[in-house]
Structure formats: C-alpha cells, structure tokens
Write an enzyme that holds these catalytic residues in place. Structure first.
Site, mmCIF file in Angstrom:
data_model
loop_
_atom_site.group_PDB
_atom_site.id
_atom_site.type_symbol
_atom_site.label_atom_id
_atom_site.label_comp_id
_atom_site.label_asym_id
_atom_site.label_seq_id
_atom_site.Cartn_x
_atom_site.Cartn_y
_atom_site.Cartn_z
ATOM 1 C CG ASP A 91 26.660 129.556 36.006
ATOM 2 O OD1 ASP A 91 25.866 128.600 36.079
ATOM 3 O OD2 ASP A 91 26.385 130.703 36.403
ATOM 4 C CE LYS A 148 31.286 139.043 33.809
ATOM 5 N NZ LYS A 148 31.065 137.991 32.818
ATOM 6 C CB SER A 175 29.322 138.016 37.736
ATOM 7 O OG SER A 175 28.662 137.401 36.661
#
Ligand SMILES: *[C@@H]1O[C@H](CO)[C@@H](O)[C@H](O)[C@H]1NC(C)=O
Ligand SMILES: *[C@@H]1O[C@H](CO)[C@@H](O)[C@H](O)[C@H]1NC(C)=O
Ligand SMILES: *[C@@H]1O[C@H](CO)[C@@H](O)[C@H](O)[C@H]1NC(C)=O
Ligand SMILES: *[C@@H]1O[C@H](CO)[C@@H](O)[C@H](O)[C@H]1NC(C)=O
Ligand SMILES: *[C@@H]1O[C@H](CO)[C@@H](O)[C@H](O)[C@H]1NC(C)=O
Ligand SMILES: *[C@@H]1O[C@H](CO)[C@@H](O)[C@H](O)[C@H]1NC(C)=O
Ligand SMILES: *[C@@H]1O[C@H](CO)[C@@H](O)[C@H](O)[C@H]1NC(C)=O
Ligand SMILES: *[C@@H]1O[C@H](CO)[C@@H](O)[C@H](O)[C@H]1NC(C)=O
Length: 904
Positions: free
Chosen positions: A749, A653, A637
């Site tokens: 992540d 976002k 993102s």
C-alpha cells in the site's frame, strides 16, 4: 425684490440639495445591486467569508470599501478570499472603482470587456486565478491605470496592441500564462513603464527594438518564452534587473547595459548568445548576479569582473570561454557562487580565491586548469561544494582540506593528483559525496574514512593506485548508496563488515588484487552482486564467483584426511548444537502454547526490554478504543497515540480485519522482521494479539501522515524544500525494501497515507510488514484485499491482480505528483472517472503547460524551485508510465531525484 431674490436663492439651494440627494440615492441603488451581483457571481458556489453578512449592504462586506457615505465603491481588496466564480460584466458600472484586487483566488471564466468601462481604475491585480480566454483590448481604454497584474492565469491569445494606449502604466505583469504571438511594438508607447514581466508564456519572435525607448524601465523579465533574434540595445534605460533566460536569443550580449550604474541582476542563461562578455560589465559596480550559462560565449572573462565587490553569483558554465580567471579578484568580497565549469579556461586556480571568505560553491570542473590545488583554499571556511573534476591539476590534496567544516560535496576526480589520502579525511564530517576517481593517489585507504557517516551519494576512489586492505570501517557508511573501489591495487579480503552498508545500491571492487572468499552470509545489501562487481581479482572466490576450494589439495593425502576428519568432526558438533537449539526452541514454543493465556490476556512479544517494561496492555486497549487518539488511518490499519504511565509515548497500530485474520502468521514473520532496519522505515518494537485484535507497537510516534500534511493542513503550505526532502526519503525507504532484501520485498500500500512525518522531521514508511503478513504468493485466494489505496493502483493490476515492484514504482509516482500539484490522487475536480495521473497526462491535451499543473503556491516562489519541480515532474511521469516495463526501478528513481539538488 431682496425678498424674492433670497427665496429664489433658497429654492435653488433646495433644488440643488434635492438633486444631490436624488442623485446620490440613485448612485447608491445602482452600485449596491451591481455590487452584490458582482460579488455573488464572483463567490461561486463555495463557502465564503460573506455567508454570514448576506443581508446587509454589500459596502459593509469584508474586503469592500465604499466612500461618500456608501454611495461609491472605490476599493475591492479580495485577495485570498477563496472565490470560485466568475467576473460579472456588471463590474463595468462600478465607475468609481480605483483598485481591483482579486489575486490568489480560483476565479474562472474570461475577463469581461466591460472592465474597460471602469475608468477610475488605478490598479488591477488578478494574479493567481484560473482566468482563461484572451486579454480584452478594452483594457486599453483605461486612462489612469498604473498597475496591471494578470500573471499566473490561463490567458491565451496575443498581447493586445491596445495596451500600448495606457501611457500611465507603470507595472505590467503578464507572467505565467499561455500568451502567444509577438510581443509587438505597441509596448514602446508605455513610456512610464518601470516593470515589464512577460516570462513563462509562449511568446515568440524578436524583442521589439522600441523597448529601447522605455525611458523609465527598471525591471524587465521575459524568461522561458520562445523569443529569438538579437537583444536590442538598452543602454539608455535605468535598468536594475534583466532576466531573459531560456529563450533562443542570438547574437552578442549588448554593450552598455549598465550605463545607468544601477544594474544589479543580469540573467541570460540558456540562450544561443555568442560573441564575448562585454568589457563594460567589468565596470558595473552595482552587479550582484551575473548568470550567462549555457550559451556559446567565447573570449576571456573581462578582467574588471574580478573587482566587482557586490557580485554574489557569477555563473558562466557551459560556454566556450578561454583564457584565465582574472588575476586580480580582490573585489570579490561577497561572492557566494562561482561556477565556470565546462569551458576552455586554463592557467592556475588563483590562490587569491582564499580571500573570498563568503564563497560557498566553487565549481571549475571540465576546463584545462593546471598547477596544484591552492593550499590556501582551506581558508574559504564557508565552502560547501568544491568541484574541480576534469582538469589537469597536479600535486597533492591540500593538507587541511577537512578543516572545511561545512564541505558537503568534494569532486576532484579526473585530474593528475598524486598523494596519499590523509587520515584527516575523516574530519570532513558533512560530506555527502566524495569523488576522487581517476587520479594517481596512492598509499592505503585510511580507516578514518569510516567516520564520514553522512556520505550518501557516492564514494569513488576508482582508477587510482591505492594499496593495502579495504578498511572494515567502511561498514559504518550505512547511508552510502554507491561505492567504487575498482582499478586500484587493494589487497586482502572484502571485509565481512561491509554487509552492514544497508543503503548500498551500487558497488564495484573489480580490478584489484583482492583475495579470499566473498562474505558469505550475505543476506544484506551485497547479496545481489554479480560476478562483474568483483571481476579482475584472481584471488576472490565464492558465489557469484566460482566456489572456493574448501581444502587445499597441494599437501599430502595424510594431511588431507586429517583435515577432512577435523571438518567432519566440526560438522557433527555443529549438528549437535543445532539440534539442541531446535529442541529447546520447540520446547519453549510448546510450553508457550501449552499455557495458552486465558481470555483477556494477550499474547505478546517485545523486541526491547525498555518497551516491555513501559507497556501496560490495559492502557493500550483503552487508547485504541478511542477515536480521539487516532493519528492516521489507511488501507490496512489505524495508528493511535498511546501515552504510557511512564510518560513515554508509543504508537500502536491496530490492523483491520483483512490483516488481523492472519494473526497466526504475525507470530512467525514479525520475529524476523524486527531486525529489518532502515531510517526511512517504521520499525516494530513489539506486538500483541488477543482474540480478533492484532496490534503492533512502535517507539516512533508520527505527528501526521504526508496526506494529512499536504491536504488537511490549512494554516501553512508545505514548502518545496520539505516536499523534495520527503520525496527523497520515501524513495530511500522503498529502494531499501526493493533492492536490499533477498528476495526483494514489495509494499502492498504505497500511498501518502502510509508515509509518516515525525516530530523531528523524520520521514518513515509504514505498513512494510503487511507484505510479509499477507504474502501474496501464499494467499492467492484473498489477493483482491491487497490492492492498495484507490488512486495509487497501477493500471495493470486490473488484469494481473498482482502487486509487483513496478506497481510500487507507479504508486510512488502518484505520491510525487501529489507533492508537485498539491492535489489528492482522486478528486471530483478532475472530472468524471479521472484520477490525478490521468489529469496530469491530460494537461497537454487541455493545452496546459507543465508549469500550470504545479502547485502554484510554491512554484511561484522562485525560478529555482520551479525548475526543480519540473525536473521531479519528469521523474513522476516516468514512474506512472502505463506500461510496467517502461517504469524505472526504484534505485534509478532515487538517483534521478538525488541529482535534482536544491540551490544554496
Ligand atoms: C498582486 O497581488 C499579489 C498577491 O497579493 C502581490 O504579491 C503582487 O505584488 C501584486 N502585484 C502588483 C503588481 O502589485
Ligand atoms: C488605441 O490603440 C489602437 C491600436 O494600437 C489605436 O488604433 C487606437 O487609435 C488607440 N486609441 C486611442 C484612443 O488612443
Ligand atoms: C503610440 O501612440 C501614438 C500616439 O501617441 C499612436 O498614434 C500610435 O498608434 C501608438 N502606437 C501603437 C503601436 O499603439
Ligand atoms: C529554440 O529553437 C529550436 C530549433 O531552432 C527549438 O527546437 C527549441 O524548442 C527552441 N527553444 C525555445 C526555448 O524556444
Ligand atoms: C554569432 O552567430 C551568428 C549566427 O547565428 C553569426 O552570424 C555571427 O558571426 C556570430 N558572431 C560571432 C562573434 O561569433
Ligand atoms: C605516492 O606517490 C608519491 C609521488 O608519486 C611518492 O613520493 C610516494 O612515495 C608514494 N607513496 C606510496 C606509499 O607509495
Ligand atoms: C574516526 O576514526 C578513527 C579510526 O577509525 C576512530 O578511532 C575515531 O574514534 C573516529 N573519530 C570519530 C570522531 O568518530
Ligand atoms: C495554450 O495555447 C494553445 C495554442 O493557442 C492552445 O491550444 C491551448 O489550449 C492553450 N492552453 C490553455 C491552458 O489555455
């Protein structure tokens, strides 16, 4: 005659002038080409400040200082010039050079022997470079040298005996290299030496006795080597500072080190010294620091030490000292830290300690102190750490204990204290840790305990005689990670309110008289309990303990059936309500779907009315179409800054297409997720979806990501204290999603691009929701999209193609390494195919010591921070173990980090 004399004189003068002109132009030419060769070799192939002035005479270049009309180079002050090349042997021709300063660069290669030809040199400073190979013995030829600083390089080999010839030398600094061998007696010839620094090498053998003849020596440090043998007498030297910590030195502390009356710092921690503390240190009025911990010292503390009025730090823990604390401590006017823990000291804690108003840490744990805790201790208003654990102290807790407003750590466990816990305990508002276990405390646990909302590390009241209920107010301790109430006589239920202790990782309620059902709807932190957390409470029931009997059978059957009828009725009513709710909800859903918003009108949902009111979709869409608003970008993102018309600012976002294609799922998952609250996690405030666009809104607006802060911030270096704080906060966030969610959640992540820093130093992990949106268990097809960021991916991913809790720990370890080394996870400088982890693991094969891989800009600043960094390095190495099963769990990682505390 006169005429011819004058003409001869004139000729002579002319010849003289010519020769001066000739010689000087010759000198100039020589210096100029040697100088520019030297400078260009030094610069390497990186950009430098000299790029714009390449054509002019090198004497006019930045940092270069020539004299005699630019014919002689006298001063090269090139500190911090981003130099990446080597030192050219042409340096030897710069014979007027008096000062060479190349400190704080990345100069490589070896120090050329020709440096010994620059016979005018007074000062050489090559500190903080990457110079390797050995120190050339030719430096010993320099007849005027006063300062030689080669510290913080990668020099190896012995200290050349020829250095002993530089009798003019006043400062010799060889710290933080890879020097081996003996120190050598040649050093005793340096009779003008005032400062001698040899710490952090691999020097072995004894300290040369010749040190005793360095008549001007004021500062001497050789900590962290492999020195052994006795410390030679230094009684005739004008010593101010001595640090020989962390060697294998034996024998006694020599007497009369303070004969000059100037000794201020004496640090001998972590050796094998024995014998007693020399009596004469007690009359060393200049002493500010006395650190002798971790030796085998015996005997008592010299009485005179209590009268040293300049003493600031006195650390003698981990020895075998006995006797009492000096009875007269009236001299301690400036004492900040007194640590005598882990000795065999006895007697009472002198009440005079209350006069030491500067005292911040009083650490007397694990001795044999008796008597009560002096009531007067509460006059030490600056006390932040009070550790008296493991003694034989009796009597009550001092009544005004919590008037100590800055108290952060209170450990009084394992004594024989008898009293109730006062209501005023709630006033200790700064406490991070409270250890009162294993005493004879009684009475009820006051509800005010819930006011200790800073408690983070531990609340331990176990093995006492507390009675009464567990107060509901404990539920307010939302940062607490460890709670131990075991082995008391607590009664009543475990309050439902405890479910809100969202940071809790460990809890123990065993061996009490608790009763009733365990809090059931435990989706919260206590959900992962095992029976042993509650053992020894016969009255408790419900999973994980045996089920509660729904209805007591001891009444007659009539009342049983009556109860059953009521129960059935309740269930029916409940069913009715539930179906009504479901019908309404389905209707709403249908209704919403039915009026599917037309093109350009987003589907949206806000979890807070304030946000909903502030939002303007047009403005958000405009903001996220401009790169100027980007705060940061990562694997899944991009985060944008969105100023709203109401002057408030939001963060928006925008997911990239990997995630955005799953936007339908976002409907379902985000609704649940917004309740998911932890201070180190970015919590969504709402979202909107339109065509291919999926945007989540946050009211926390990061100023930057950790990656940006570490790697793209050239003005200032992030200090170690901040890096440590960020590491702990990020560990807290990850720990929460791993251990406090049922089922545990993984992060897809974990990277420094996903740790955000706020304007008020908040630390928050982003993209937590992606794990829900791309639930790997439901999306096996697209799983390769889920790997995370390059450099952070655990090695087993190549085979398993699965992100696991252990692979999150690996990625977190990479972040720790980034914080420690200041390097990116992937960088060309590591060499072909190497990433940060392999570079760090390769250090010992390259012969580098752990210290050498740390970010020198911060590790060089203090001994204490370097020690902490090394401790964090151990944690990072265990996290990045190639075998997933060998990696610690996140809660262990957090604990390990939290025990590495910052000094005052
Ligand atoms: C060498 O240079 C560094 C950085 O410029 C400085 O901190 C240090 O004090 C210098 N060494 C000596 C011995 O002057
Ligand atoms: C320099 O030191 C070496 C070894 O210590 C010694 O042999 C030599 O004579 C010294 N040279 C001078 C010029 O003093
Ligand atoms: C010390 O200096 C003397 C001359 O002053 C020299 O003879 C001797 O070799 C030197 N010692 C060492 C170990 O360098
Ligand atoms: C001290 O000596 C022991 C064995 O004698 C060794 O294992 C240890 O590494 C040494 N420590 C230092 C700091 O040299
Ligand atoms: C100190 O230790 C040495 C052995 O390392 C021993 O010979 C000596 O007697 C000890 N001294 C005292 C005072 O204990
Ligand atoms: C707690 O213990 C003290 C001393 O042992 C006793 O005087 C007091 O009555 C006890 N208090 C309670 C509530 O049991
Ligand atoms: C402390 O706790 C008590 C009881 O739980 C409560 O009434 C009081 O308001 C609290 N005080 C503060 C300052 O939070
Ligand atoms: C440190 O010294 C050892 C032994 O001399 C050597 O093997 C190693 O390569 C050296 N390390 C560095 C970084 O120079």
């Amino acid at each position: 005659m006169g005429m011819s004399f004058t003409s001869i004189a004139a000729l002579c003068i002319l010849a003289g002038m010519l020769s001066i002109v000739f010689c000087s132009s010759y000198t100039s030419a020589l210096d100029e080409s040697a100088l520019s060769t030297f400078l260009l070799t030094l610069k390497g192939n990186g950009p430098s400040v000299w790029d714009t002035v390449n054509s002019s005479s090198p004497c006019s270049w930045d940092g270069v200082n020539c004299s005699n009309g630019d014919v002689e180079v006298i001063d090269l002050s090139l500190s911090g010039f981003n130099l990446k090349g080597t030192i050219s042997p042409t340096i030897g021709t710069l014979q007027s050079l008096t000062k060479l300063d190349l400190s704080n660069n990345s100069v490589r290669g070896s120090i050329p022997a020709e440096l010994g030809d620059c016979f005018s040199l007074l000062s050489i400073n090559l500190t903080s470079n990457k110079l390797g190979s050995s120190i050339p013995s030719s430096i010993g030829k320099l007849p005027k040298l006063e300062v030689l600083d080669l510290s913080q390089n990668e020099l190896e080999g012995n200290i050349p005996a020829e250095l002993g010839n530089i009798t003019t030398l006043q400062t010799l600094n060889l710290e933080s290299n890879n020097l081996t061998g003996l120190i050598g007696d040649a050093i005793s010839n340096l009779t003008n030496l005032k400062e001698l620094f040899l710490s952090q090498n691999r020097l072995r053998g004894p300290l040369p006795t010749g040190i005793a003849s360095l008549q001007k020596l004021e500062k001497f440090a050789a900590y962290q080597n492999e020195l052994e043998g006795d410390i030679p007498s230094m009684s005739m030297l004008p010593l101010k500072e001595i640090n020989l910590a962390s060697n294998n030195l034996t024998g006694p502390i020599p007497a009369n080190m303070c004969r000059s009356g100037k000794l201020s710092i004496l640090t001998l921690d972590n050796n094998k010294l024995n014998g007693t503390i020399p009596e004469d240190l007690g009359s060393c009025g200049s002493l500010t620091t006395l650190r002798i911990k971790g030796n085998s010292l015996t005997g008592s503390i010299p009485a005179g030490i209590g009268k040293l009025s300049k003493l600031v730090y006195f650390v003698a823990e981990q020895n075998m000292l006995d006797g009492e604390v000096p009875s007269d401590i009236s001299g301690w006017e400036n004492l900040i830290l007194l640590s005598l823990a882990d000795n065999r000291l006895s007697g009472s804690i002198p009440s005079q300690i209350s006069m030491v108003s500067s005292l911040q840490e009083l650490v007397l744990s694990n001795n044999q102190f008796t008597g009560s805790i002096p009531e007067e201790l509460v006059n030490c208003k600056n006390l932040s750490r009070l550790h008296l654990s493991g003694n034989l102290l009796t009597g009550p807790l001092p009544s005004g204990l919590c008037t100590l407003q800055v108290l952060e750590s209170l450990k009084l466990d394992s004594n024989i204290l008898t009293s109730e816990l006062p209501h005023s305990i709630g006033d200790c508002g700064r406490l991070l840790e409270l250890q009162l276990g294993n005493n004879q405390l009684n009475g009820t646990i006051p509800t005010e305990i819930g006011n200790l909302t800073m408690l983070q590390i531990s609340l331990n009241l176990s093995f006492n005689q507390f009675t009464g209920p567990i107060p509901d107010s404990l539920g307010k301790l939302t940062k607490l990670t460890s709670l131990d109430l075991s082995h008391n006589r607590l009664t009543g239920p475990i309050p439902e309110a405890l479910v809100s202790m969202s940071s809790l990782l460990e809890w123990d309620f065993s061996d009490n008289l608790l009763s009733g059902p365990l809090p059931v709807a435990m989706s919260g932190p206590l959900a992962n309990s095992t029976a042993s957390n509650f053992a020894g409470n016969p009255g408790l029931c419900g999973s994980p303990l045996p089920p509660c009997k729904a209805l007591k059978m001891k009444g007659n059957s009539h009342s049983f059936w009556k109860a059953a009828a009521i129960a059935i009725a309740c269930v029916l009513v409940l069913l009715l309500i539930v179906s009504a709710v479901v019908i309404v909800a389905m209707h709403k859903h249908y209704f919403r779907a039915a009026v599917d918003p037309g093109p350009g009108v987003p589907v949206s949902r806000f979890f807070s009315e304030n946000v909903e009111r502030a939002v303007d979709f047009g403005i958000i869409k405009e903001a996220i179409s401009s790169n100027a608003n980007i705060i940061s970008t990562n694997h899944f993102s991009t985060i944008y800054r969105v100023p709203m018309p109401s002057c408030s600012v939001l963060a928006a976002k925008k997911f990239n297409s990997t995630v955005a294609i799953h936007q339908k799922r976002i409907f379902h998952e985000l609704e649940k997720l917004w309740k998911f609250s932890h201070e180190n996690i970015m919590q969504p405030m709402g979202y909107f979806l339109e065509n291919d666009l999926a945007v989540i809104l946050y009211d926390f607006v990061p100023t930057c990501s950790l990656s940006q802060k570490l790697h793209r911030n050239f003005e200032s270096v992030l200090p170690w204290s901040s890096r440590y704080r960020i590491a702990v906060a990020a560990a807290q966030g990850l720990c929460f999603i791993h251990h406090s969610c049922n089922p545990p959640m993984m992060h897809l992540d974990v990277s420094s691009n996903n740790i955000f820093l706020g304007p008020n130093h908040e630390v928050k992990i982003g993209d937590v929701e992606v794990a829900k949106l791309l639930d790997p268990s439901k999306h096996t097809g697209s799983i390769s999209a889920v790997a995370g960021s390059f450099g952070y991916i655990a090695p087993e991913y190549a085979f398993t193609m699965r992100v696991t809790l252990a692979s999150n720990v690996y990625s977190f370890g990479v972040i720790l390494l980034e914080l420690l080394t200041g390097r990116r996870p992937v960088d060309e400088s590591f060499g072909e195919g190497l990433d940060l982890v392999r570079w760090v693991y390769g250090a010992s094969a390259r012969g580098e010591m752990p210290e050498q891989i740390l970010d020198a800009r911060i590790s060089a600043q203090s001994f204490a921070s370097r020690q902490e960094m090394l401790a964090v390095l151990k944690v990072a190495v265990s996290c990045t173990n190639a075998a997933p099963l060998q990696r610690p769990r996140m809660r262990k990682v957090l604990e390990a980090l939290q025990t590495i505390k910052l000094p005052p």
